[in-house]
Design an enzyme around this catalytic site. Structure first.
Site: not given
Length: 295
Positions: A89, A91
């Site tokens: 991922d 963020d």
């Protein structure tokens, strides 16, 4: 009708800066596990000091003691060490910020958008609903996105560059799988030496005038369950025997399913989302733990 433009934004070379749901998802187990007793409280933001020394920095909040998955089992370490590919991922995992929150703040709508982000990451609302709602609050233009990227270089999480390099040394393929936007993730991939074709993310769309037009709903990451679909697509297309997902949110946890990720590592070094952390195969607060386990 004005045509839609998918902007290819070119930036000068930049260096990363070091500043500082309760939705319970059933995932297949790696093997017999002891039932966990976890005390839940609202997700907390782990504040990173403004100055730190990359890998040597350690964020180990007091909450760590309430989870029993911070020490990986032999089986978890075996899957991690033998993985063909690792999907990150972006963020609050690869980066210290939530990209859409930062862009919204830059455009003057930070607080309202951040509230929606928290709901989306905890899994309390469908991701596609939260994405559309957040963008509608500030409708970023192409010129605003370009200015944002010029003035706000990515802030990488401590140690992520070392971890990515270590994975490459071990001949593991690295992917970025994000609900964020390609326009903002491409510079991050360039810094980390990750090929742009290894990015699975959303795409902002603009009219020929440069006004905001929406986002590409054909991207799997634009909707709930999309990261799981993206990871499954990666695994099937490349024929990987084993794959790991690393992230902080409910959408990352969803990737841990048959045909997708064999292992979910929750990174709690930026934000600790307790319902997600409790379901992880391995909870880490520092990428140093993952780096050292590859030696």
């Amino acid at each position: 009708m004005e045509g839609l433009t998918i902007a290819q934004i070119k930036l000068k070379p930049i260096h990363s800066l070091s500043r500082q749901n309760n939705n319970m998802i059933n995932i297949p187990s790696l093997g017999p596990k002891v039932t966990r007793k976890v005390l839940f409280s609202p997700a907390r933001v782990m504040r990173i000091p403004k100055s730190f020394n990359s890998v040597s920095a350690s964020v180990q909040p007091l909450e760590a003691g309430r989870f029993d998955n911070t020490l990986p089992s032999k089986e978890v370490l075996e899957v991690w060490g033998n993985a063909d590919a690792v999907c990150f991922d972006v963020d609050s995992t690869v980066c210290l910020d939530e990209g859409i929150d930062e862009l919204a703040e830059f455009c003057g709508a930070g607080q309202a958008v951040a509230e929606w982000t928290a709901r989306a990451m905890n899994g309390s609302v469908p991701f596609e609903q939260a994405l559309a709602a957040r963008l509608s609050l500030f409708n970023p233009s192409l010129s605003q996105v370009r200015e944002f990227l010029e003035k706000r270089p990515p802030r990488l999480s401590p140690g992520i560059d070392v971890l990515v390099n270590k994975l490459k040394e071990k001949n593991k393929i690295v992917y970025l799988v994000s609900g964020g936007f390609r326009q903002m993730i491409n510079p991050i991939a360039s810094i980390l030496g990750i090929p742009l074709e290894n990015i699975y993310a959303n795409q902002l769309l603009f009219k020929s005038s440069g006004d905001f037009s929406g986002f590409d709903t054909n991207e799997p990451t634009s909707r709930s369950g999309g990261k799981a679909i993206a990871v499954q697509q990666i695994r099937k297309a490349k024929g990987f025997k084993s794959l790991v997902m690393i992230g902080d949110g409910a959408t990352d946890l969803e990737a841990r399913q048959p045909g997708g990720a064999d292992l979910f590592v929750c990174y709690g070094g930026v934000q600790l989302r307790e319902p997600v952390a409790a379901k992880a195969d391995w909870l880490v607060y520092n990428f140093k733990d993952l780096i050292n386990s590859l030696d």
